[in-house]
Design a protein around this motif. Structure first.
Motif, PDB file in Angstrom:
ATOM      1  N   GLY A   1      33.030  11.877  30.729  1.00 56.47           N
ATOM      2  CA  GLY A   1      32.116  11.786  31.861  1.00 56.47           C
ATOM      3  C   GLY A   1      31.111  10.670  31.709  1.00 56.47           C
ATOM      4  O   GLY A   1      30.808   9.949  32.680  1.00 56.47           O
ATOM      5  N   VAL A   2      30.579  10.481  30.495  1.00 58.33           N
ATOM      6  CA  VAL A   2      29.630   9.395  30.254  1.00 58.33           C
ATOM      7  C   VAL A   2      30.320   8.044  30.423  1.00 58.33           C
ATOM      8  O   VAL A   2      29.746   7.100  30.989  1.00 58.33           O
ATOM      9  N   TRP A   3      31.570   7.933  29.959  1.00 55.99           N
ATOM     10  CA  TRP A   3      32.310   6.671  30.136  1.00 55.99           C
ATOM     11  C   TRP A   3      32.512   6.373  31.618  1.00 55.99           C
ATOM     12  O   TRP A   3      32.306   5.229  32.061  1.00 55.99           O
ATOM     13  N   LEU A   4      32.915   7.372  32.371  1.00 56.00           N
ATOM     14  CA  LEU A   4      33.100   7.170  33.813  1.00 56.00           C
ATOM     15  C   LEU A   4      31.779   6.793  34.482  1.00 56.00           C
ATOM     16  O   LEU A   4      31.746   5.926  35.371  1.00 56.00           O
ATOM     17  N   PHE A   5      30.699   7.439  34.076  1.00 54.65           N
ATOM     18  CA  PHE A   5      29.396   7.145  34.667  1.00 54.65           C
ATOM     19  C   PHE A   5      28.950   5.721  34.360  1.00 54.65           C
ATOM     20  O   PHE A   5      28.535   4.981  35.267  1.00 54.65           O
ATOM     21  N   LEU A   6      29.055   5.314  33.086  1.00 55.54           N
ATOM     22  CA  LEU A   6      28.528   4.015  32.697  1.00 55.54           C
ATOM     23  C   LEU A   6      29.394   2.855  33.161  1.00 55.54           C
ATOM     24  O   LEU A   6      28.870   1.798  33.548  1.00 55.54           O
ATOM     25  N   TYR A   7      30.711   3.042  33.145  1.00 54.11           N
ATOM     26  CA  TYR A   7      31.601   1.906  33.364  1.00 54.11           C
ATOM     27  C   TYR A   7      32.436   1.993  34.638  1.00 54.11           C
ATOM     28  O   TYR A   7      33.164   1.050  34.954  1.00 54.11           O
ATOM     29  N   ARG A   8      32.343   3.098  35.357  1.00 47.44           N
ATOM     30  CA  ARG A   8      33.151   3.234  36.566  1.00 47.44           C
ATOM     31  C   ARG A   8      32.334   3.738  37.767  1.00 47.44           C
ATOM     32  O   ARG A   8      32.924   4.212  38.743  1.00 47.44           O
ATOM     33  N   SER A   9      31.025   3.651  37.688  1.00 48.06           N
ATOM     34  CA  SER A   9      30.209   4.086  38.814  1.00 48.06           C
ATOM     35  C   SER A   9      29.146   3.034  39.118  1.00 48.06           C
ATOM     36  O   SER A   9      28.712   2.284  38.227  1.00 48.06           O
ATOM     37  N   ARG A  10      28.722   3.013  40.349  1.00 49.49           N
ATOM     38  CA  ARG A  10      27.697   2.046  40.753  1.00 49.49           C
ATOM     39  C   ARG A  10      26.377   2.337  40.053  1.00 49.49           C
ATOM     40  O   ARG A  10      25.692   1.403  39.598  1.00 49.49           O
ATOM     41  N   LEU A  11      26.008   3.624  39.984  1.00 53.74           N
ATOM     42  CA  LEU A  11      24.752   3.977  39.347  1.00 53.74           C
ATOM     43  C   LEU A  11      24.771   3.613  37.864  1.00 53.74           C
ATOM     44  O   LEU A  11      23.765   3.143  37.314  1.00 53.74           O
ATOM     45  N   GLY A  12      25.913   3.822  37.212  1.00 54.96           N
ATOM     46  CA  GLY A  12      26.027   3.447  35.811  1.00 54.96           C
ATOM     47  C   GLY A  12      25.878   1.953  35.616  1.00 54.96           C
ATOM     48  O   GLY A  12      25.251   1.499  34.637  1.00 54.96           O
ATOM     49  N   TYR A  13      26.436   1.175  36.543  1.00 49.61           N
ATOM     50  CA  TYR A  13      26.271  -0.285  36.480  1.00 49.61           C
ATOM     51  C   TYR A  13      24.805  -0.663  36.635  1.00 49.61           C
ATOM     52  O   TYR A  13      24.297  -1.554  35.931  1.00 49.61           O
ATOM     53  N   GLU A  14      24.106   0.022  37.526  1.00 47.13           N
ATOM     54  CA  GLU A  14      22.686  -0.254  37.727  1.00 47.13           C
ATOM     55  C   GLU A  14      21.889   0.086  36.468  1.00 47.13           C
ATOM     56  O   GLU A  14      20.946  -0.626  36.110  1.00 47.13           O
ATOM     57  N   VAL A  15      22.268   1.182  35.797  1.00 50.04           N
ATOM     58  CA  VAL A  15      21.594   1.556  34.555  1.00 50.04           C
ATOM     59  C   VAL A  15      21.804   0.477  33.498  1.00 50.04           C
ATOM     60  O   VAL A  15      20.859   0.052  32.813  1.00 50.04           O
ATOM     61  N   ARG A  16      23.034   0.000  33.352  1.00 43.76           N
ATOM     62  CA  ARG A  16      23.312  -1.027  32.342  1.00 43.76           C
ATOM     63  C   ARG A  16      22.639  -2.351  32.695  1.00 43.76           C
ATOM     64  O   ARG A  16      22.165  -3.070  31.806  1.00 43.76           O
ATOM     65  N   MET A  17      22.610  -2.692  33.976  1.00 43.71           N
ATOM     66  CA  MET A  17      21.938  -3.921  34.403  1.00 43.71           C
ATOM     67  C   MET A  17      20.440  -3.832  34.119  1.00 43.71           C
ATOM     68  O   MET A  17      19.816  -4.792  33.669  1.00 43.71           O
ATOM     69  N   PHE A  18      19.847  -2.666  34.387  1.00 42.90           N
ATOM     70  CA  PHE A  18      18.433  -2.462  34.116  1.00 42.90           C
ATOM     71  C   PHE A  18      18.150  -2.602  32.624  1.00 42.90           C
ATOM     72  O   PHE A  18      17.141  -3.203  32.218  1.00 42.90           O
ATOM     73  N   GLY A  19      19.026  -2.068  31.797  1.00 46.10           N
ATOM     74  CA  GLY A  19      18.837  -2.175  30.355  1.00 46.10           C
ATOM     75  C   GLY A  19      19.017  -3.582  29.851  1.00 46.10           C
ATOM     76  O   GLY A  19      18.382  -3.988  28.873  1.00 46.10           O
ATOM     77  N   HIS A  20      19.879  -4.348  30.510  1.00 46.97           N
ATOM     78  CA  HIS A  20      20.110  -5.732  30.098  1.00 46.97           C
ATOM     79  C   HIS A  20      18.952  -6.631  30.477  1.00 46.97           C
ATOM     80  O   HIS A  20      18.548  -7.507  29.704  1.00 46.97           O
ATOM     81  N   SER A  21      18.396  -6.437  31.662  1.00 39.98           N
ATOM     82  CA  SER A  21      17.293  -7.275  32.126  1.00 39.98           C
ATOM     83  C   SER A  21      16.532  -6.555  33.228  1.00 39.98           C
ATOM     84  O   SER A  21      17.056  -6.390  34.335  1.00 39.98           O
ATOM     85  N   ASN A  22      15.318  -6.153  32.915  1.00 39.48           N
ATOM     86  CA  ASN A  22      14.495  -5.477  33.914  1.00 39.48           C
ATOM     87  C   ASN A  22      14.185  -6.378  35.097  1.00 39.48           C
ATOM     88  O   ASN A  22      14.166  -5.944  36.250  1.00 39.48           O
ATOM     89  N   SER A  23      13.954  -7.661  34.812  1.00 38.33           N
ATOM     90  CA  SER A  23      13.575  -8.587  35.888  1.00 38.33           C
ATOM     91  C   SER A  23      14.725  -8.804  36.858  1.00 38.33           C
ATOM     92  O   SER A  23      14.528  -8.843  38.080  1.00 38.33           O
ATOM     93  N   VAL A  24      15.947  -8.924  36.323  1.00 37.94           N
ATOM     94  CA  VAL A  24      17.109  -9.085  37.204  1.00 37.94           C
ATOM     95  C   VAL A  24      17.310  -7.835  38.045  1.00 37.94           C
ATOM     96  O   VAL A  24      17.615  -7.898  39.237  1.00 37.94           O
ATOM     97  N   SER A  25      17.134  -6.670  37.410  1.00 42.38           N
ATOM     98  CA  SER A  25      17.275  -5.411  38.138  1.00 42.38           C
ATOM     99  C   SER A  25      16.244  -5.308  39.253  1.00 42.38           C
ATOM    100  O   SER A  25      16.558  -4.920  40.380  1.00 42.38           O
ATOM    101  N   ASP A  26      14.990  -5.676  38.958  1.00 40.31           N
ATOM    102  CA  ASP A  26      13.951  -5.632  39.987  1.00 40.31           C
ATOM    103  C   ASP A  26      14.243  -6.630  41.106  1.00 40.31           C
ATOM    104  O   ASP A  26      14.027  -6.337  42.288  1.00 40.31           O
TER     105      ASP A  26
END
Length: 367
Positions: free
Chosen positions: A214-239
């Motif tokens: 479930g965590v794999w599907l959330f992080l790598y196969r869902s839009r919200l998971g992509y947003e979480v990873r993008m936020f972790g990679h760069s807060n400014s890009v996410s904002d």
């Protein structure tokens, strides 16, 4: 320095790092006058030698999968959640309330409601530090550590004054009714006509594997998971993309806390069948190492959890069979694994890059 191919980054380097940790562990055993080979044999037998030992290895593995996944989800959002211990304690309160409330109810109903209660309680406990971070800029490391101690204090108060049976001095609840006990894996296998020896791990081990998927599907196969990873990679890009930092922080920590809370079901509903002090046993902190070694990837976390589960179970057998090797030696081995996989990863990485670079094609591709 060129980047390693994915298989080398996520598989080869961790394996070599663990191998180096094993080598130094062998030297540590040798330094106290014992045979490293004999120690490995005893530890391996203690972890995998028979169904009973293997069952306890899977029991510890289940705990570490949950707490490792909890750390991983927060880490992907750029958050360092060190509160897994307290979130698991709070999740245990939810699981115990479900077990006490649904006394003499079928175990399936107890399991479903207990899982939901542990997720809710763990998420709630993680949401407070997340809210303080999102609204006040509080340091998430400090607040989650503080909440570990607050959760421990609340558990003591509840078990000493509210949840303990009348006339009992022991700080624990009464045992749940037999009908509500979550079945062990050997009981499940016996339902299919296969008679095997007792296995202490229970059906929540399968829940842990489903949680990893479930965590794999959330992080790598869902839009919200992509947003979480993008936020972790760069807060400014996410904002800049219009994502709400408040929403991502709260969601990531709530999921992280819920996963840590699930760890409690393995002990409270699956093994002890009651709530008592010390049931977490440091699994919240071990989850940090598990996530680190597993590269915060669900598959890596499952494998790292199995490694630490084997060390925990095999270490108990090792100290019993070879008294000269104390139980603390297992902590030393764990520390060496964390040291070489985490802090000293480049000790392996640089030579690996240099070696594999010789096999690159002219256009820079890996063979």
């Amino acid at each position: 320095m060129p980047q390693l191919p994915r298989w080398a980054e996520n598989v080869l380097v961790p394996i070599l790092s663990v191998g180096l940790a094993v080598l130094f562990s062998a030297l540590a055993v040798l330094s106290i006058g014992e045979s490293p080979l004999q120690a490995v044999q005893v530890l391996s037998y203690g972890a995998f030698g028979n169904p009973y030992n293997f069952g306890f290895t899977l029991y510890y593995t289940t705990n570490f999968i949950f707490t490792g996944l909890a750390v991983s989800v927060a880490f992907h959002a750029g958050l360092f959640n060190i509160g897994g211990e307290g979130q698991a304690l709070f999740g245990g309160i939810g699981a115990a309330l479900a077990g006490l409330w649904l006394d003499s109810t079928n175990w399936i109903i107890v399991l479903i409601i207990g899982l939901g209660a542990s997720i809710a309680f763990g998420s709630l406990w993680a949401a407070v530090p997340a809210f303080l971070l999102a609204t006040r800029g509080s340091n998430i490391v400090i607040t989650t550590i503080m909440f570990n101690y607050i959760a421990a204090g609340l558990l003591v108060a509840l078990l000493s004054n509210v949840l303990k049976p009348t006339g009992s001095d022991a700080p624990r609840t009464r045992q749940f009714a037999q009908d509500s006990h979550v079945p062990r894996l050997d009981q499940v296998i016996n339902w299919w006509g296969f008679d095997i020896a007792r296995i202490e791990a229970n059906i929540i081990f399968l829940v842990a594997l489903l949680a990893a998927v479930g965590v794999w599907l959330f992080l790598y196969r869902s839009r919200l998971g992509y947003e979480v990873r993008m936020f972790g990679h760069s807060n400014s890009v996410s904002d800049y993309s219009g994502q709400s930092s408040f929403k991502i922080t709260m969601i990531a920590m709530a999921i992280s806390g819920g996963l840590a809370g699930l760890m409690a079901t393995n002990a409270v509903l699956g093994q002890q069948h009651q709530l008592s002090l010390g049931f977490v046993g440091g699994a919240g902190f071990t989850g940090i190492a598990v996530s680190l070694i597993g590269r915060s990837h669900p598959l890596g976390i499952v494998l790292a959890a199995l490694l630490f589960g084997a060390l925990f179970q095999g270490g108990a057998e090792l100290s019993f069979e070879i008294p000269a090797i104390p139980t603390k030696m297992i902590i030393v081995i764990q520390a060496l694994v964390i040291l070489f996989v985490g802090a000293m990863e480049n000790l392996i990485r640089y030579p690996t890059v240099a070696l594999l670079t010789m096999f690159r094609t002219r256009n820079g591709r890996w063979i």
